[in-house]
Structures are given as structure tokens and as C-alpha cells.
Design a protein around this motif. Structure first.
Motif: not given
Ligand code: GLU
Length: 551
Positions: A109-118, A140-157
Motif C-alpha cells: 500500500s506504499g505505507k512502508a518501503y525498503y531502505a538500503f542505506e549502510t 528517506g527521500e532517496a530510498a523512496r525514490s528508488l524504482s520498484a525494479e531497483k528494489v527488486t534487483e537490490f533484494l535479489a542481489a
């Protein structure tokens, strides 16, 4: 065990990272009384999502401490007839699938998001805020502006990721039955983490999900969690959950206003060590390297076992902080409950002594105070003394024996049944705790030829101008050797004339030298009891040995 809509449900939700602190016990007691007194359900939930700090041993310790206090739970871990229930599991570490369902909902629902900051990136954000003299708020502007594809790619990696809640930027109102209402301004609560990189939920998330799924109606917990409620409320709203009624309980402080904490034990030890000018630990107590590191850094704490070993070698008593400490020190669980409930609540009027049943039927939130409670140890000790004095003798003997078997097994193995009974008879009137008898009667378990005499007591009581203690001992030895009735009354009769003639009728003049000879120091049960308990052979041997040693 489904609850009816209006049934009250409370929960005690400890994080098992150590021992049950008295503050936690007081929270548990209030939650228990509030639910039980209203026909409700009391749940015990173990919040073990911090895998580094939680342990099974600590969970079991908590559970045992609660049961010792007489706090039983309707739902929760199954232990000694308590617990069970169909809203479990009651260990959060076993509920990960449930949490995942709600993470997915919030992400979708877009109320939470993945964040990858170290960690380094986050530290840089913090430093930036500090440089500008602003409190750090993760937006979290940066994290929230990540595209869905990028998030999937990061998670898969396998890129480490947390899930953050996107906090609405509106004021949050917390309504509290004890503290009243507070409005947390918009922007105070940032996009906080709800799932950690290790896949476990944070406390905020798990508590909200579980309170909902377990039907908790009233959240009673320590005041230090008050501000956390803002995070819980926004999560409840986002997930479409009910809002439980909140009641934040005052903290418990030492009388000097400091927080009651494990550090208090270290403080007492450091003081005793400084007074003795010690630079190394007594043998077989603490590892010397650990000891010097601890001495150097006042902020460090000894583990409980080392602190205990050091305390007994130094002969100091550590302040009790955890429920287990109070048990070890010989407090009665019903007295501790009574006393704890007065820390932050009162039934009104002058009434101070009451039992758990009374607490159950009278505990209410309007009479819980807002300000910190002061933990008055002398009052607790007085409560315990009165309860022990009022106890039927047989019960006293049973309770002291139980305490002895648990905490002083060597003592119990060395005294005969008759000696133990006599000790109880002689000490009930003055026992402040169940432990007193063991603390003050160690002389019984020492072999007659191994008793050591306290140098100060010897100087004060045995030596000096004639007739001194030594002279009295020599004379008494003769009288006692001829005494055939070694009962309290028989002994009293045998020595009476001597006291009248040689000690001006003052029992103390002969009691103290006898005490030093029989016990090594100036503390023991009444002197005739002491002689009777030791028996004739031991008493005579000890007196003769003392006379010879200090001739
Ligand atoms: N696990 C939390 C604690 O031990 C519980 C707080 C709460 O009751 O929400 O402090």
C-alpha cells in the motif's frame, strides 16, 4: 479462549535480556491485577526479537520470577500449569511469518518501503544534522525514490535492507489514562525502521501487531515507553487496527532520585574496595584482568556471578535490584508484591498492608501517580519483619528451611534437625528476612577447632583490666563443665549466681565474652540459646580453645 468484545485483556511483554527488574515486576503485577480483578485475561508475551540480547535461560528466569511472586498468566508460554491459549505463539521470535504478512501489506500500500542505506551513510546523515545543529530525522527521500525494479534487483542481489514506515506528517495525539493527553507535533516522528536487516521486526512493529492479534485492550507499561506510543499509534492507523487504552506507569527510583539499576551493585563494591585500599581482587572471586579493567572504567559493570563472589569475599551486602535478588535476600513474595504495588499506587486512606486478592479487587488507574516512585528499602524491610513476626512458628520453620535448601545447602546439611529448630525458635522474633538466620549463625557450621575470632571483638570484649572477658570465660568454663541440664532454662539457672555475684546482675558482661568464644564475634542468638544449640561438648571445647588462644 476467545475473548468477548468487552473483556479486558492486558499483557506483560518483557524482553528477556537479563533478570526481571523490580520495575518490570511492578508492571506485571499491575497488568495482572487490572485484568484479573475485572474478569479479564492476562497474557505473558516474550519479546525476544533482539536476538543478540535475548536468551532462553533469561526467559525461563523471568517466568520463574513471576510465578514466585504469585503472578500467573492465562495465556502465554506454558509453564507449571500457566499459559497456553489460541493466540500464540507467545514468543515473538516464533511469529515471523505473521509479521511478514503485515510488512507485505504496508509495502503493497506504499505505507512502508525498503531502505538500503549502510551504517556509514546513516552516520553521515546524522553528522550532517549535527553540524547544522538540527535533530536527525530520517525522511528517506532517496530510498523512496528508488524504482520498484531497483528494489527488486537490490533484494535479489542480497543487499542488506531494512523496512521503514513512512510516517504521515501530521500531529499525533496520545491519550493516556494516567498521564493525560499529549500531542506530538508533526515531523517529530521520522520514518522509523519496522523490520531490521536480520529479518526480525523491531519492537514497535511487533508490539503493535501482537497487541492487535492478541486482543489487548489495555497497554499498561513503564513511562519510558510513553513517546513510543506515537509510533504505535501511526502504525495502528496504517494497519487499520484498534487503538488500545494506554496507561504509562511511573518509574521506580532510589530514594536519592537515581534510577534503580544494576550499576548500584557496582557502586557498593567500588566503595568497599576503595575503603580497603585494594588493588587486586580477593582470591577465587574475579579474574584479575577483568577486575583491573572494571576498577579503571567506572562505567563498566561486573557480571552478576562475579559481583556476588566479590561481595561475599568482602562481606558486603549488595542492593537488591532484580526479583531474584530479593528472593535470595529472603523477602517473602507476598510482602514484595504488597510493597511494589505501593510504588506508584495506593488504595487510598492509610491502608498499606494488603494481599494480592485485595490488590486484584481494588487496583485502578485513576490512583496511579504520575511522578516517579521512590523505593524505600527500610520500609520494605519493616514490612518483611512484621510479616515474619506474625507468621505461625511452623510456617516460619518451613519457609526458612525451604530458603536454606535453595540458597544455603551446606548450612542445612551441617545442622541437625534439633539445632535448626532451636535456631528458628531463637530468631523468629528478630528476623527481618528469611536469610537472617543463615547470615548470623554461620558459627554453627564451622568445626570447633577451625573457628576464627574477630580481632576487634577479642580486643574489646576479652582483653582489658581484670576481671576481663578472659577471666569470666575461665570461671564460666568451670561452672558449665559441671552443668548437667544443657537446656536454655538449665543453663540460665547454672550461671545465674555467677552473673549476680561477679557481673553485678548484668548478663551482657558475660554474654559477650561467651559469644566471642562460641561464635567468633559479637552477634548470635540469645546467649543461652547459643549454648544450647551448640551443645555441651562443642561449647566447652570452643571456650577452652578461646581461653588458650588469648592467654
Ligand atoms: N518489551 C518491552 C519492554 O520490555 C515491552 C514494552 C511494552 O510493554 O510495550 O520494555
Amino acid at each position: 479462549m476467545n475473548s468477548t468484545p468487552n473483556k479486558i485483556v492486558t499483557r506483560f511483554a518483557p524482553s528477556p535480556s537479563g533478570h526481571l527488574h523490580v520495575g518490570g515486576a511492578r508492571t506485571a503485577l499491575f497488568c495482572w491485577a487490572f485484568a484479573k480483578g475485572r474478569g479479564g485475561t492476562f497474557i505473558l508475551r516474550i519479546e525476544d526479537t533482539d536476538q543478540k540480547r535475548s536468551s532462553d535461560a533469561a526467559s525461563i528466569g523471568f517466568v520463574k520470577d513471576l510465578l514466585w511472586l504469585g503472578i500467573d498468566w492465562d495465556e502465554g508460554p506454558v509453564f507449571e500449569g500457566c499459559g497456553g491459549g489460541d493466540r500464540g505463539p507467545y514468543f515473538q521470535a516464533q511469529r515471523l511469518e505473521t509479521y511478514q504478512k503485515y510488512f507485505d501489506l504496508l509495502i503493497a500500500s506504499g505505507k512502508a518501503y525498503y531502505a538500503f542505506e549502510t551504517t556509514e551513510e546513516l552516520a553521515a546523515f546524522r553528522d550532517g544534522a549535527k553540524a547544522e545543529n538540527k535533530p536527525f530525522r530520517y525522511t528517506g527521500e532517496a530510498a523512496r525514490s528508488l524504482s520498484a525494479e531497483k528494489v527488486t534487483e537490490f533484494l535479489a542481489a542480497g543487499k542488506p535492507a531494512v523496512i521503514r514506515f513512512h510516517t504521515p506528517q501530521t500531529p499525533i495525539t496520545i491519550c493516556d489514562e494516567i498521564l493525560g493527553e499529549a500531542i506530538i507535533p508533526a515531523g517529530e516522528t521520522d520514518d522509523f525502521v519496522i523490520r531490521k536487516a536480520d529479518g526480525f521486526p523491531t519492537y514497535h512493529f511487533a508490539v503493535v501487531v501482537d497487541d492487535e492479534l492478541m486482543g489487548v485492550t489495555h497497554v499498561l507499561r513503564a513511562q519510558e515507553h510513553f513517546n513510543n506510543s506515537a509510533k504505535h499509534i501511526v502504525l495502528q492507523d496504517a494497519l487499520g487496527f484498534r487503538r488500545p487504552i494506554y496507561g504509562h506507569l511511573p518509574l521506580i527510583f532510589n530514594p536519592d532520585g537515581s534510577k534503580m539499576s544494576k550499576r548500584d551493585k557496582d557502586k557498593v563494591l567500588r566503595k568497599a574496595i576503595a575503603e580497603r585500599g585494594m588493588t587486586a581482587p580477593p582470591a577465587n572471586t574475579v579474574d584479575p584482568t577483568l577486575f583491573s579493567a572494571w576498577i579503571k572504567d567506572k562505567n563498566t559493570q561486573l557480571d552478576l556471578a562475579s559481583a556476588g563472589a566479590l561481595a561475599s569475599a568482602l562481606g558486603v551486602i549488595l542492593p537488591e535490584i532484580n526479583v531474584d535478588d530479593f528472593r535470595r535476600s529472603g523477602y517473602l513474595p507476598e510482602v514484595l508484591c504488597n510493597f511494589l504495588s505501593l510504588n506508584g499506587w495506593s488504595p487510598g486512606g492509610d491502608l498499606e498492608k494488603f494481599d494480592r486478592e485485595f490488590l486484584k479487587s481494588h487496583f485502578d488507574l485513576p490512583r496511579v501517580v504520575k511522578t516517579p516512585a521512590k523505593f524505600d528499602r527500610s520500609k520494605l524491610l519493616a514490612f518483611n519483619l512484621h510479616a515474619l513476626q506474625a507468621m505461625p512458628r511452623e510456617e516460619f520453620v518451613t519457609k526458612v528451611a525451604e530458603h536454606g535448601r535453595t540458597f544455603h545447602p551446606e548450612f542445612m546439611a551441617r545442622v541437625t534437625h534439633v539445632q535448626f529448630r532451636s535456631l528458628c525458635d531463637a530468631s523468629q522474633e528478630r528476623s527481618k528476612t528469611l536469610d537472617d538466620l543463615f547470615r548470623t549463625n554461620g558459627f554453627i557450621t564451622v568445626a570447633d577447632d577451625a573457628l576464627e575470632w574477630d580481632a576487634k571483638a577479642v580486643k574489646k570484649v576479652l582483653q582489658g583490666t581484670a576481671p576481663n572477658g578472659q577471666d569470666h570465660l575461665k570461671a564460666l568454663n568451670k561452672i558449665l563443665s559441671q552443668c548437667d541440664d544443657w537446656s536454655v532454662q538449665g543453663l540460665e539457672k547454672a550461671i545465674k549466681t555467677y552473673i549476680d555475684v561477679e557481673a553485678g546482675g548484668n548478663l551482657g558482661v558475660i554474654a559477650q565474652p561467651l559469644r566471642v568464644a562460641l561464635c567468633g564475634g559479637t552477634v548470635s542468638p540469645p546467649i543461652f540459646d547459643t549454648l544450647a544449640i551448640l551443645g555441651k561438648a562443642s561449647s566447652i571445647k570452643r571456650i577452652e580453645r578461646c581461653v588458650a588462644a588469648h592467654a
